[in-house]
Design a protein around this motif. Sequence first.
Motif, short mmCIF file in Angstrom:
data_model
loop_
_atom_site.label_atom_id
_atom_site.label_comp_id
_atom_site.label_asym_id
_atom_site.label_seq_id
_atom_site.Cartn_x
_atom_site.Cartn_y
_atom_site.Cartn_z
N HIS A 59 87.27 -6.16 57.75
CA HIS A 59 86.82 -4.84 57.29
C HIS A 59 85.40 -4.89 56.74
O HIS A 59 84.58 -4.04 57.08
N ALA A 85 85.30 4.52 47.76
CA ALA A 85 86.24 4.62 48.89
C ALA A 85 86.68 3.23 49.35
O ALA A 85 87.82 3.03 49.77
N GLN A 86 85.76 2.26 49.25
CA GLN A 86 86.10 0.88 49.66
C GLN A 86 87.08 0.26 48.65
O GLN A 86 87.96 -0.51 49.03
N TRP A 89 90.42 1.51 49.60
CA TRP A 89 90.93 0.79 50.78
C TRP A 89 91.49 -0.58 50.38
O TRP A 89 92.57 -0.98 50.79
N LEU A 93 95.42 -2.10 50.42
CA LEU A 93 95.79 -3.33 51.12
C LEU A 93 96.48 -4.32 50.17
O LEU A 93 97.55 -4.87 50.48
#
Length: 207
Positions: A59, A85-86, A89, A93
């Motif tokens: 990613h 936003a990362q 993410w 995960l």
Amino acid sequence: MTHAVAQPWILGLTGGIGSGKSAAAQVFVDLGVHLVDADQAARWVVEPGRPALAAIAGHFGEGVLQADGTLDRAALRELIFKDPAQRVWLEALLHPLIREEIAAYLAKAQSPYAILVSPLLLETTQHAMVKRVLVIDVPEAIQIQRTVARDGSNEEQVRAILKAQATREQRLSRADDVIVNDRDPAWLKSEVERLHHFYLTLCGGQS
């Protein structure tokens, strides 16, 4: 007729930075209680060869890996710091994987109860895994003093960390048990031992 051995119930142990969580946790370990540290589980899930590390590198690119193939935490922190936003993410995960890791280690417990130590017990869904919450509490001035002495950080950095964690009031409002750790290590040890004997009398974490 043989009785099935009761599954150990899970105690959540939390407290702010510099509260003495680790010292309290060590006393429980010395008493033979099975303990899982959420911070360690978070490190285990991103070890080389684990799926999470491959997903992170896929990613974010190879720049988040060090030369030896391990995760470059500073580089990753930099990326998610710049882009919320990362971070979302990454948490999506890692959080389920960390929960699985914690559950797998807790399932190995042989003691009557087991402990999940987590600085973010109440800020994440990890609290859903525990039957009872023990908060190691300490006045903020002592938290700052201890953390500055331990990490060599400055007061401003420590205050920033305190802001990111649940407040004392929030933690205490959700605690079943509290140890105010503002005295010496011998006193902390005696308080943990007292609670341990109480916990051994509980069934499923409830009296």
